[in-house]
Design an enzyme around this catalytic site. Sequence first.
Site, mmCIF file in Angstrom:
data_model
loop_
_atom_site.group_PDB
_atom_site.id
_atom_site.type_symbol
_atom_site.label_atom_id
_atom_site.label_comp_id
_atom_site.label_asym_id
_atom_site.label_seq_id
_atom_site.Cartn_x
_atom_site.Cartn_y
_atom_site.Cartn_z
ATOM 1 N N LYS A 44 0.828 -1.209 0.000
ATOM 2 C CA LYS A 44 0.000 0.000 0.000
ATOM 3 C C LYS A 44 0.860 1.255 0.000
ATOM 4 O O LYS A 44 0.659 2.178 -0.797
ATOM 5 C CB LYS A 44 -0.947 -0.017 1.204
ATOM 6 C CG LYS A 44 -2.008 1.091 1.179
ATOM 7 C CD LYS A 44 -2.776 1.172 2.497
ATOM 8 C CE LYS A 44 -3.607 -0.048 2.770
ATOM 9 N NZ LYS A 44 -4.864 -0.061 2.024
ATOM 10 N N ARG B 152 -3.782 2.845 8.464
ATOM 11 C CA ARG B 152 -4.041 1.572 7.783
ATOM 12 C C ARG B 152 -2.770 0.722 7.743
ATOM 13 O O ARG B 152 -1.661 1.234 7.674
ATOM 14 C CB ARG B 152 -4.494 1.810 6.334
ATOM 15 C CG ARG B 152 -5.880 2.404 6.167
ATOM 16 C CD ARG B 152 -6.211 2.499 4.680
ATOM 17 N NE ARG B 152 -7.593 2.841 4.417
ATOM 18 C CZ ARG B 152 -8.041 4.069 4.189
ATOM 19 N NH1 ARG B 152 -7.194 5.084 4.210
ATOM 20 N NH2 ARG B 152 -9.321 4.284 3.933
ATOM 21 N N GLY C 58 -8.453 -7.393 4.091
ATOM 22 C CA GLY C 58 -9.366 -7.657 5.200
ATOM 23 C C GLY C 58 -8.752 -8.354 6.386
ATOM 24 O O GLY C 58 -9.429 -8.599 7.384
ATOM 25 N N MET D 67 -6.059 -7.357 8.324
ATOM 26 C CA MET D 67 -5.513 -6.533 9.404
ATOM 27 C C MET D 67 -6.378 -5.287 9.598
ATOM 28 O O MET D 67 -7.362 -5.083 8.912
ATOM 29 C CB MET D 67 -4.055 -6.212 9.117
ATOM 30 C CG MET D 67 -3.180 -7.454 9.215
ATOM 31 S SD MET D 67 -1.449 -7.092 9.042
ATOM 32 C CE MET D 67 -1.398 -6.479 7.378
ATOM 33 N N ARG E 254 -3.533 -1.543 -6.172
ATOM 34 C CA ARG E 254 -2.745 -2.762 -5.982
ATOM 35 C C ARG E 254 -3.141 -3.734 -7.085
ATOM 36 O O ARG E 254 -4.214 -3.594 -7.686
ATOM 37 C CB ARG E 254 -2.991 -3.385 -4.611
ATOM 38 C CG ARG E 254 -4.431 -3.801 -4.361
ATOM 39 C CD ARG E 254 -4.633 -4.264 -2.930
ATOM 40 N NE ARG E 254 -6.036 -4.520 -2.638
ATOM 41 C CZ ARG E 254 -6.523 -4.677 -1.416
ATOM 42 N NH1 ARG E 254 -5.724 -4.584 -0.369
ATOM 43 N NH2 ARG E 254 -7.801 -4.905 -1.209
ATOM 44 N N HIS F 224 -3.002 -42.114 1.443
ATOM 45 C CA HIS F 224 -3.340 -42.957 0.294
ATOM 46 C C HIS F 224 -4.551 -42.394 -0.446
ATOM 47 O O HIS F 224 -4.559 -42.274 -1.678
ATOM 48 C CB HIS F 224 -3.623 -44.392 0.761
ATOM 49 C CG HIS F 224 -4.093 -45.305 -0.332
ATOM 50 N ND1 HIS F 224 -5.433 -45.503 -0.606
ATOM 51 C CD2 HIS F 224 -3.411 -46.048 -1.236
ATOM 52 C CE1 HIS F 224 -5.543 -46.343 -1.634
ATOM 53 N NE2 HIS F 224 -4.323 -46.690 -2.015
ATOM 54 N N SER G 277 14.757 -42.310 -10.667
ATOM 55 C CA SER G 277 13.517 -41.570 -10.442
ATOM 56 C C SER G 277 13.358 -41.425 -8.938
ATOM 57 O O SER G 277 13.288 -42.431 -8.225
ATOM 58 C CB SER G 277 12.322 -42.315 -11.036
ATOM 59 O OG SER G 277 11.135 -41.585 -10.810
ATOM 60 N N CYS H 54 9.086 -38.561 -9.108
ATOM 61 C CA CYS H 54 7.755 -39.116 -9.367
ATOM 62 C C CYS H 54 6.880 -39.175 -8.122
ATOM 63 O O CYS H 54 5.825 -39.795 -8.123
ATOM 64 C CB CYS H 54 7.847 -40.504 -9.994
ATOM 65 S SG CYS H 54 8.635 -41.729 -8.928
ATOM 66 N N TYR I 205 13.089 -34.364 -15.748
ATOM 67 C CA TYR I 205 11.619 -34.315 -15.804
ATOM 68 C C TYR I 205 11.027 -34.411 -14.404
ATOM 69 O O TYR I 205 11.693 -34.805 -13.443
ATOM 70 C CB TYR I 205 11.080 -35.455 -16.679
ATOM 71 C CG TYR I 205 11.236 -36.844 -16.104
ATOM 72 C CD1 TYR I 205 10.278 -37.392 -15.249
ATOM 73 C CD2 TYR I 205 12.364 -37.619 -16.402
ATOM 74 C CE1 TYR I 205 10.437 -38.661 -14.716
ATOM 75 C CE2 TYR I 205 12.534 -38.884 -15.866
ATOM 76 C CZ TYR I 205 11.562 -39.410 -15.027
ATOM 77 O OH TYR I 205 11.714 -40.653 -14.482
#
Length: 887
Positions: free
Chosen positions: A26, A96, A105, A107, A352, A468, A777, A844, A864
């Site tokens: 802000k 503020r 909302g 604080m 903002r 699981h 992996s 994985c 990957y």
Amino acid sequence: MSKWVYRFGDGTAEGRADMKNLLGGKGANLAEMANLGLPVPPGFTVTTEVCTYYYANGNQYPSDLKDQVKAAMAEIERIIGAKFGDTANPLLVSVRSGARASMPGMMDTVLNLGLNDQTVEGLAKGSNDPRFAYDSYRRFIQMYSDVVLGVDHHHFEDILEEVKQDGDLRLDTDLSADDWKNVVARYKDKVAEELGKPFPQSVEDQLWGAVGAVFGSWMNNRAITYRRLHDIPAEWGTAVNIQAMVFGNMGDDCATGVAFTRNPSTGTKEFYGEFLVNAQGEDVVAGIRTPQYLTKQARTEAGATAPSMEEVMPAVFADLCAVRDRLEKHFADMQDLEFTVQQSKLWMLQTRSGKRTAAAALKIAVEMADEGLIDRKKAVTRVDPMALDQLLHPTLDPNAPRKTISRALPASPGAASGKVVFTAEDAESWAQRGEKVILVRVETSPEDIGGMHVAQGILTSRGGMTSHAAVVARGMGRPCVAGAGDLRIDTRGKQMVVRGETIKEGDVITLDGSTGEIMLGEVPTVQPELTGDFATLMGWVDEVRTLKVRANAETPLDARTARKFGAEGIGLCRTEHMFFDADRIVAVREMILAGDEAGRRAALAKILPFQKDDFVELFDIMQGLPVTIRLLDPPLHEFLPTSEAEMEEVAKAAGADLATLRARNAQLHEANPMLGHRGCRLGITYPEIYEMQARAIFLAAVEVSKKTGNPVMPEVMIPLVGTKKELDLMKDAVDRMAEEVFKEAGTRIDYMVGTMIELPRACLQAAQIAETASFFSFGTNDLTQTTLGMSRDDSGPFLEIYRQKGIYEHDPFASLDQEGVGEMIEIAVERGRKTRPDIKLGICGEHGGDPASIGFCQKVGLNYVSCSPYRVPIARLAAAQAALAQS
């Protein structure tokens, strides 16, 4: 001397937009708007460093702070031409909060500070409007008492309601100056009654009380919860913004409002927002009065009768439109604006980057790139990867009524309704009759896979985000709510009790796997739409990312879903899930019950055709993309029944007597199965199991290769390897099966043999293991358990306490523990590549779909990541953002 205070206003500022860490979002943006010459009420920001100092020094301020605040207040007085605390011409200010990350909302705010029994008279005379002055005073007393003094706001609401009823008045705007004087007197009496002392009249005391309240609110429960949910560190602190008041409640030429430069729900390029004539900021959001639309078009489309701002204040609206265009172009992002109109003059109170839905984020990013406001790389960074979950699963209709009976962990996103069933078998039989069901279990096991597959959603009373149920549900794209501890489930009686509400088999409930809500009855859902914006952005994503993204998949549906979402192969096919299908579980159990190798091989011969057909389907669907198949991993007892009735049924089907089955069950029982007879240990003691699976893989690969003429690339993965010798033995068995099949078929295909790295010893021995393995992996689910010595299924009750105490910043089963588990991975990567420079490296575990963990994978140079099919787009986007962050 440290600089604790930064001024802004009158066309200049000491701060800038890029100083958010110091000034908060802000304060930095107020400074930026002032530097742009926009109409910003003058003020100053007390930095986040003061907040850090405040908490580090027993709630004390730096010794030179008061002098800096006094000097900054004098500058506001000079610009405004009023004096703080002056009885004739008082300056009023707002106080503020403003953290570096937006926390709407969460604080506290105080408006109209500086009013007391004397200055209110000066405000009344100076404005020639006693009604406005006393309205402002009562607002200040209510807000200050609630935020700073701890007097609950409902006391003041009750008094105001009584005054309205006594005077037969409906709206706040119907009250006269005398009415407000009466309200003020009663408010002050209530404060004195509650606190035993009068409402503070010293404006200096008011100011420092409000500053302390803002710093204090950084550690209130709602702020702590918000930070935890949005990964905002507590040490960031908040700034405090003190700013001259401008008044939207001085009459009909005044107003206050909130606006977005684009629609935050849809992303459409339209001015979107609300305003109220003769009101202050809190009135817009408090719901006391119904706000009016900004534009005539929005009012017309909504069928509203109250005139829009465009109609009642056309000149000011034109000014606001000009500010809207300027700020969006300047910040190159959709802005959330707060404004006040005082006597027909526009004042900007905040800008903002606006919160937005995932659909809106996509549309705004793509359209801003098309408009030339940002480039494609910046557009890729504008969408939160996790927000894509909103787009990939059904969601509850936001306008539909709902009766929430409990809330637990949002374990797998999406929403679903169905009739409650309490066993996997019932789920399957009900689904065969065409019923939509929700499977409710205390906790799920691999045996429940069939019921989970046919259920619309899954609800468990135990387990966490990586249980699981959660892992399997995410892989299937099923909504799941887990760890609902206030459920009392009676499986035998086929009912559950939730907070006094009894729900029986066949009763309909609704689950929201994105919020963890459990609702009675059916709540309508909205199906996801993967719009053109989604495809466009994902195209840009794939241009910049370097990490490949595969999917964890073992069913044709999973594999097709993965391909639809852009997966570049299968990174984990869990073959044990295939063993639970009804047409082969009997043979699997025969194999377990067999007394010798010959008996096991006979049972495995029955399973072989099913396994081969499984792999044929997967190879067909993946069309030459790599498929990593993990050989059997779980301990054998998981395939055997536990109840007496089930044991009788299995014994009969397997042609064995009940005593034999009981004895085998007891023999296989383990005190700690996670570290027991599983993974490659099964393959070493029962090599015929892995031989059958390897043979099925190569038979399928050869068949598909011949049929399609395309290459098939199986990657055979040996689980739970801790020593090179284990892998050597298993690779020899796989190679032997490959040669047998190639000889029979008269053709060869390329394949790889590697291992799942899930033990710390394997990480440390990676150089030796890489002599045999063509790929690693990282199975981070188990690697996290074995490194931390912590069970993912049992850690839920204490992990949250660990997070609260700062022991772990995140749940290590949801987001990779980069310091501990991450170091094990780095060691394995370094040592594995030293031995075999071209070794293929992937991940994985569940972490393969977590953006922060994907960033780590990018950093350490993996090839990957692999995740559940529905997380593939999330992983693609996170991988692109990780590549951009590294470039």
